[in-house]
Design an enzyme around this catalytic site. Structure first.
Site, PDB file in Angstrom:
ATOM      1  N   TYR A  32       9.715   7.711  16.474  1.00  0.00           N
ATOM      2  CA  TYR A  32       9.709   7.684  15.007  1.00  0.00           C
ATOM      3  C   TYR A  32      10.878   8.508  14.462  1.00  0.00           C
ATOM      4  CZ  TYR A  32       8.106   8.485  10.206  1.00  0.00           C
ATOM      5  OH  TYR A  32       8.024   8.573   8.844  1.00  0.00           O
ATOM      6  N   THR A  38      -1.252   9.456   3.492  1.00  0.00           N
ATOM      7  CA  THR A  38      -1.248   7.986   3.488  1.00  0.00           C
ATOM      8  C   THR A  38      -1.739   7.505   4.836  1.00  0.00           C
ATOM      9  OG1 THR A  38       0.957   7.785   4.425  1.00  0.00           O
ATOM     10  CG2 THR A  38       0.820   7.893   2.033  1.00  0.00           C
ATOM     11  N   ILE A  46       2.489  13.019   3.788  1.00  0.00           N
ATOM     12  CA  ILE A  46       1.780  12.703   2.550  1.00  0.00           C
ATOM     13  C   ILE A  46       0.475  12.076   3.000  1.00  0.00           C
ATOM     14  CG2 ILE A  46       1.803  11.235   0.477  1.00  0.00           C
ATOM     15  CD1 ILE A  46       4.835  11.357   0.587  1.00  0.00           C
ATOM     16  N   ARG A  76       0.845  -1.209   0.000  1.00  0.00           N
ATOM     17  CA  ARG A  76       0.000   0.000   0.000  1.00  0.00           C
ATOM     18  C   ARG A  76       0.879   1.257   0.000  1.00  0.00           C
ATOM     19  NH1 ARG A  76      -1.605   0.105   6.390  1.00  0.00           N
ATOM     20  NH2 ARG A  76       0.409  -0.659   7.051  1.00  0.00           N
ATOM     21  N   GLY A  77       0.212   2.397  -0.027  1.00  0.00           N
ATOM     22  CA  GLY A  77       0.893   3.686   0.143  1.00  0.00           C
ATOM     23  C   GLY A  77       1.981   3.960  -0.880  1.00  0.00           C
ATOM     24  N   GLY A  96       8.149   1.048   6.522  1.00  0.00           N
ATOM     25  CA  GLY A  96       8.383   1.772   7.773  1.00  0.00           C
ATOM     26  C   GLY A  96       7.063   1.984   8.493  1.00  0.00           C
TER      27      GLY A  96
END
Lengths: 253, 114
Positions: free
Chosen positions: A164, A199, A197, A34-35, A101
């Site tokens: 993160y 997503t 973005i 995905r993404g 990630g």
């Protein structure tokens, strides 16, 4: 030219030691279900690459030139299995895009240890394992392009993203050091630092927070998949052989 | 414990096969080396360390090539460079024979884990 003989059975290399423009590039992209990963897989398929992708779940799309592997990027055996399949099928790897990630957005006082481990394992260990195993295959032909993923959260030191951002800072340092260690093998290692973005990765982040973040960019808008692909296209070009250990951050951060 | 003669013989065969794999990879590496690995000395050929001739990047190249060749030949996954190996007093990378013995040990450990 590299004089080492490349005559093992099963190797489908025509021109050892350098890049043959007439040959289909072999590109490995992690996190393709995905993404951005999915977009990049289709982007490079569109450019005529042979693309190998992986994700923890089966892919829900297919293409004649696309191989999908179910793999957990944090498991050494899974990573080795993917690379072994590439070695057996194609005998080489030109490009690695370390896209897989995960993010976690929490105040650090409220960040569970399990989340810390998951983020570090996926983002740092996963990126490292794919770099290591891919470089072993790339070195056979003295050619390789590795692109890792950082984020604007590293230079912006974003609150709420301690783990993160720390994991991606580790990826940046890994990129710098790997660039030096792999230079003599003809492999470049660079990183792209996307802005937010639209997503799944930012699906849980409130609009106020995104708005505040965008204000810190010189170009205050959300990024697009195309923005990311553009930077990666540049790193993957064979003419980019003199560019390594660099991080290109989007949005003017 | 598997001490019967058949298993011992198999282990010996595997050791010989590993030595052959390392020699093949050493011969390929030799084409790029000024100071060549003395493959005629077989097990006793020095690799890395006091008498060894390999510099560390060449050792990296040899280990990676041997790993891949062993993985293909025996259909196993093998990681030779571990923290123990890098700090062992008697380096497993000292000679071709030491390396072959070390690979055997690693392969047995892998099988125990599986």
């Amino acid at each position: 030219m590299n004089p080492s003989p490349e005559k093992k059975a099963g190797e489908k290399m025509e021109h050892p030691g350098d890049y043959n423009e007439n040959r289909t590039p072999v590109t490995l992209i992690t996190g393709t279900s995905r993404g951005i990963g999915r977009f990049l897989a289709r982007h490079y398929l569109g450019m005529g690459h042979k693309v190998i992708g992986c994700s923890r779940k089966p892919g829900d799309w297919s293409h004649d030139s696309y191989d999908h592997h179910i793999a957990d990027v944090t498991k050494e055996k899974d990573v080795k299995t993917v690379l072994k399949a590439i070695r057996n099928s194609y005998g080489r790897l030109d490009n690695l895009i370390n896209n897989a990630g995960i993010a976690a957005m929490n105040h650090m006082l409220l960040t569970p240890t399990a989340v810390v481990e998951r983020v570090l394992n996926t983002n740092v260990l996963g990126t490292f394992l794919f770099c290591r195993e891919s470089a072993r295959l790339m070195k056979k032909h003295n050619y390789g392009r590795i692109v890792n993923f950082s984020t604007v959260a590293v230079p912006l030191k974003l609150e709420g993203e301690a783990i993160y951002a720390a994991s991606k800072a580790a990826v940046v340092t890994l990129t710098h050091v790997a660039a030096r260690e792999l230079a003599q093998l003809g492999i470049t290692v660079n990183a792209v630092g996307p802005t937010p973005i639209q997503t799944d990765l930012i699906a849980g982040v409130g609009p106020d927070k995104i708005e505040a973040l965008l204000k810190r960019q010189a170009l205050p808008r959300l990024g697009t998949f195309e923005d990311v692909a553009n930077v990666i296209d540049f790193f993957l070009r064979k003419e980019s052989g003199f560019i390594t250990g660099q991080v290109i951050t989007l949005g003017g951060v | 414990m598997s001490g019967n003669s058949e298993t011992t013989l198999m282990a010996t065969d595997r050791f010989r096969e590993l030595v052959n794999i390392i020699i093949t990879q050493a011969q390929e590496l030799n084409e790029e080396l000024e100071d060549k690995i003395d493959v005629d000395a077989r097990e006793d050929a020095p690799l890395f360390g006091k008498e060894g001739i390999l510099k560390s990047i060449e050792l990296v190249n040899l280990i990676v090539a041997v790993e891949q060749a062993v993985e293909d030949q025996f259909d196993v996954f093998l990681t030779l460079a571990d923290e123990k190996a890098m700090s062992q007093k008697t380096s497993p990378f000292k000679t071709i024979g030491a390396l072959a013995a070390y690979i055997e040990k690693r392969m047995d450990e892998e099988m125990d884990q599986a």
